[in-house]
Design an enzyme around this catalytic site. Structure first.
Site, short mmCIF file in Angstrom:
data_model
loop_
_atom_site.label_atom_id
_atom_site.label_comp_id
_atom_site.label_asym_id
_atom_site.label_seq_id
_atom_site.Cartn_x
_atom_site.Cartn_y
_atom_site.Cartn_z
N LYS A 127 -21.24 36.98 35.91
CA LYS A 127 -19.98 37.69 36.21
C LYS A 127 -19.15 36.77 37.09
O LYS A 127 -19.69 35.91 37.79
CB LYS A 127 -20.27 39.00 36.94
CG LYS A 127 -19.18 40.03 36.83
CD LYS A 127 -19.18 40.77 35.51
CE LYS A 127 -17.95 41.62 35.36
NZ LYS A 127 -18.00 42.42 34.12
N ASP A 167 -12.39 41.54 32.19
CA ASP A 167 -12.88 42.74 32.91
C ASP A 167 -11.62 43.31 33.56
O ASP A 167 -10.50 43.03 33.09
CB ASP A 167 -13.96 42.37 33.94
CG ASP A 167 -14.64 43.60 34.55
OD1 ASP A 167 -15.37 44.29 33.82
OD2 ASP A 167 -14.43 43.89 35.74
P1 NDP Z 1 -8.53 47.91 33.38
O1 NDP Z 1 -8.03 47.07 34.48
O2 NDP Z 1 -7.98 47.72 32.02
O3 NDP Z 1 -8.35 49.45 33.75
C1 NDP Z 1 -8.89 50.06 34.88
C2 NDP Z 1 -8.20 51.41 35.00
O4 NDP Z 1 -8.83 52.20 35.98
C3 NDP Z 1 -6.72 51.27 35.39
O5 NDP Z 1 -5.97 52.23 34.70
C4 NDP Z 1 -6.75 51.57 36.89
O6 NDP Z 1 -5.53 52.12 37.40
C5 NDP Z 1 -7.83 52.62 36.92
N1 NDP Z 1 -8.45 52.73 38.24
C6 NDP Z 1 -8.91 51.73 39.00
N2 NDP Z 1 -9.41 52.23 40.13
C7 NDP Z 1 -9.28 53.57 40.05
C8 NDP Z 1 -9.60 54.65 40.88
N3 NDP Z 1 -10.20 54.45 42.05
N4 NDP Z 1 -9.29 55.89 40.47
C9 NDP Z 1 -8.71 56.11 39.28
N5 NDP Z 1 -8.37 55.14 38.46
C10 NDP Z 1 -8.64 53.89 38.84
O7 NDP Z 1 -10.13 47.74 33.36
P2 NDP Z 1 -11.14 48.04 32.18
O8 NDP Z 1 -10.74 49.28 31.47
O9 NDP Z 1 -11.36 46.80 31.43
O10 NDP Z 1 -12.49 48.30 33.02
C11 NDP Z 1 -12.80 49.57 33.56
C12 NDP Z 1 -14.26 49.59 33.93
O11 NDP Z 1 -15.05 49.31 32.77
C13 NDP Z 1 -14.72 48.57 34.98
O12 NDP Z 1 -15.78 49.13 35.72
C14 NDP Z 1 -15.25 47.42 34.12
O13 NDP Z 1 -16.18 46.62 34.83
C15 NDP Z 1 -15.93 48.21 33.01
N6 NDP Z 1 -16.16 47.47 31.78
C16 NDP Z 1 -15.11 46.92 31.08
C17 NDP Z 1 -15.34 46.27 29.89
C18 NDP Z 1 -14.23 45.76 29.04
O14 NDP Z 1 -14.51 45.35 27.89
N7 NDP Z 1 -12.99 45.78 29.50
C19 NDP Z 1 -16.73 46.06 29.39
C20 NDP Z 1 -17.74 46.75 30.15
C21 NDP Z 1 -17.44 47.39 31.32
P3 NDP Z 1 -4.18 51.26 37.51
O15 NDP Z 1 -3.61 51.26 36.11
O16 NDP Z 1 -3.35 52.01 38.47
O17 NDP Z 1 -4.59 49.89 37.97
#
Ligand code: NDP
Length: 452
Positions: A127, A167
């Site tokens: 990572k 990520d």
């Molecule tokens: P993104 O950056 O695309 O999206 C994250 C989202 O979560 C954003 O909308 C963000 O809000 C929101 N968010 C962040 N913190 C909070 C909070 N405390 N409360 C509510 N909403 C929140 O990330 P991903 O979708 O790629 O990743 C999300 C999760 O999935 C992470 O844990 C990542 O490690 C995991 N993951 C991702 C993979 C991937 O392929 N992308 C693969 C495997 C795991 P805002 O829009 O305001 O920033």
């Protein structure tokens, strides 16, 4: 947990820094789960597998200097934690977020080893990322930061060595800039990063992979445990990023009714079912706040049933059949778990990495909630990343249907492997223990076979 392991673990804990708290949370869960395996087979202790597995092969930490649009010089810290490559090249995402530190990346890297092992594919665990905050930055600033980051990172990665992906904060745009810089510095055009845009070597379906995979896993788990489909069921999702959006898309395509999503400022609730086209426009195209969902709905004279109470993360107070935490780590607490159970939720699938606190997880297990842990449920993203590596290596392009079919098959196999392992070790229905034991065993056996 075995006493001897507990003593070693406590010693290890005290010799490390406060940032490592979340890393210990992940390790403690895994060690507790695999205790029956360690007790039943002395070879894991003899080969000191645990001692060797909990320390990364190496941690690379570097300075990233770049210039913003106002010609002011900015300095950030970059990292790559190469954890374990017993099963294949190091593989795992890059996260750009102000909360990134060594401890968070060690937690994510450690989880990645077992997740990648569960897929059955030839990939190790890693990572990386930076404390750089992409929010509010211009496209040009993002490009300049990515170039500066890659100036240092390129020394440590390669298609057979370490293949980073995206990520939080790192999507196709950032991967494109990182790839462009790597190509420029090394004069090579190879699959050193996954999650690339399709036009230059990306796999079809990579953006959808994690979210679709979460739903495929949940379908398989619910079929196995309850003989129930998702069709017609009310579901809640948190987050509004890559994982959340494609979880919602697949759920809707199966006929489920998704009534929520959230971002870092608040929670959106729409009892009619979320308008995903609008969410994509707001979050993927405009990169704006979910609050815009309300103004657009008002302007179009919709009945104002949608709500967005800001400042609060209240997804888990909404009644549902199945919950999908897809935002970030530790976002679902014991109080949230209690609310979900009281409101009749029967299934929780972790789209984000470790979104449930240990207390919440315990509550789900004691109430026999079908619980899909992140390292299993969200393994679809890394699986399609590995498919991208295969396509790059053979100069092929697979169709969307082929990738989708292979993804579904992979998620179903992971589910089956976990359910069988849990049964074999006397914890039937416990997908956390099943995932940890099955994931650990494959890596451990490879480490033993490869010698010290
Ligand atoms: P993104 O950056 O695309 O999206 C994250 C989202 O979560 C954003 O909308 C963000 O809000 C929101 N968010 C962040 N913190 C909070 C909070 N405390 N409360 C509510 N909403 C929140 O990330 P991903 O979708 O790629 O990743 C999300 C999760 O999935 C992470 O844990 C990542 O490690 C995991 N993951 C991702 C993979 C991937 O392929 N992308 C693969 C495997 C795991 P805002 O829009 O305001 O920033």
């Amino acid at each position: 947990m075995l006493d001897i392991i507990k003593n070693e673990f406590d010693k290890f804990k005290h010799s490390n820094c406060a940032d490592d708290a979340i890393f210990f949370q992940a390790m403690e869960e895994v060690i507790t789960s695999i205790t029956p395996l360690l007790e039943s087979d002395a070879k894991y202790k003899r080969y000191a597998i645990l001692d060797r597995l909990i320390i990364p092969d190496r941690i690379i930490k570097f300075k990233v200097t770049w210039m913003d649009d106002k010609q002011v010089i900015q300095v950030n810290t970059g990292y790559r934690v190469q954890f374990n490559n017993s099963l294949g090249p190091y593989k795992g995402g890059l996260r750009f977020h102000p909360t990134v530190n060594e401890g968070i990346l060690k937690f994510l890297g450690f989880e990645q080893i077992l997740k990648n092992s569960l897929t059955g594919l030839p990939i190790g665990g890693a990572k990386g990322g930076s404390d750089f905050d992409p929010k509010g930055k211009s496209d040009f600033e993002i490009m300049k930061f990515c170039s500066a980051f890659m100036t240092e990172l390129h020394k440590y990665i390669g298609p057979r060595m370490d293949v980073p992906a995206g990520d939080i904060g790192v999507g196709a745009r950032e991967i494109g800039y990182l790839f462009g810089e790597y190509k420029k510095i090394t004069s090579t055009y190879d699959g050193v990063l996954t999650g690339k845009p399709f036009i230059f070597g990306g796999s079809l379906m990579r953006p959808e992979a994690t979210g679709y995979g979460v739903v495929y896993f949940t379908e398989a788990m619910l079929e196995h445990e309850r003989k129930e489909p998702l069709k017609g069921k009310v579901c809640t999702v948190s987050g509004a990023g890559n994982v959340a959006i494609y979880t919602i898309e697949k759920l809707q395509s199966l006929g489920a009714i998704v009534v929520s999503c959230s971002d870092s400022a608040g929670t959106l609730y729409d009892s009619r079912g979320i308008d995903l086209k609008l969410i994509k426009e707001i979050k993927l195209e405009k990169r704006a706040s979910l609050e815009e969902y309300l103004s657009v709905n008002r302007a179009a004279n919709y009945i104002p049933v949608a709500d967005y109470p800001d400042g609060g993360h209240s997804v888990w107070a909404i009644p549902c059949y199945a919950a999908f935490p897809c935002a970030t780590q530790n976002e679902l607490t014991k109080v949230d778990a209690d609310n979900l159970i009281k409101n009749g939720c029967v299934s929780v699938s972790e789209g984000a990495n470790m979104p449930s606190t240990p207390e919440a997880t315990e509550l789900f297990l004691s109430h026999k909630i079908c619980f899909a842990p992140a390292k299993a449920a969200n393994a679809g993203g890394v699986s399609v990343s590995e498919f991208e590596m295969s396509q790059n290596a053979s100069m092929q392009k697979w169709s969307f249907a082929k990738v989708d079919e292979k993804l579904k098959e992979t998620m179903q196999q992971i589910c089956k492997r976990i359910a069988l392992t849990a049964k074999d070790y006397g914890v039937e229905g416990n997908y956390i223990d099943g995932a940890n034991i099955a994931g650990f065993k494959r890596v451990a056996d490879a480490m033993i076979a490869e010698g010290i």
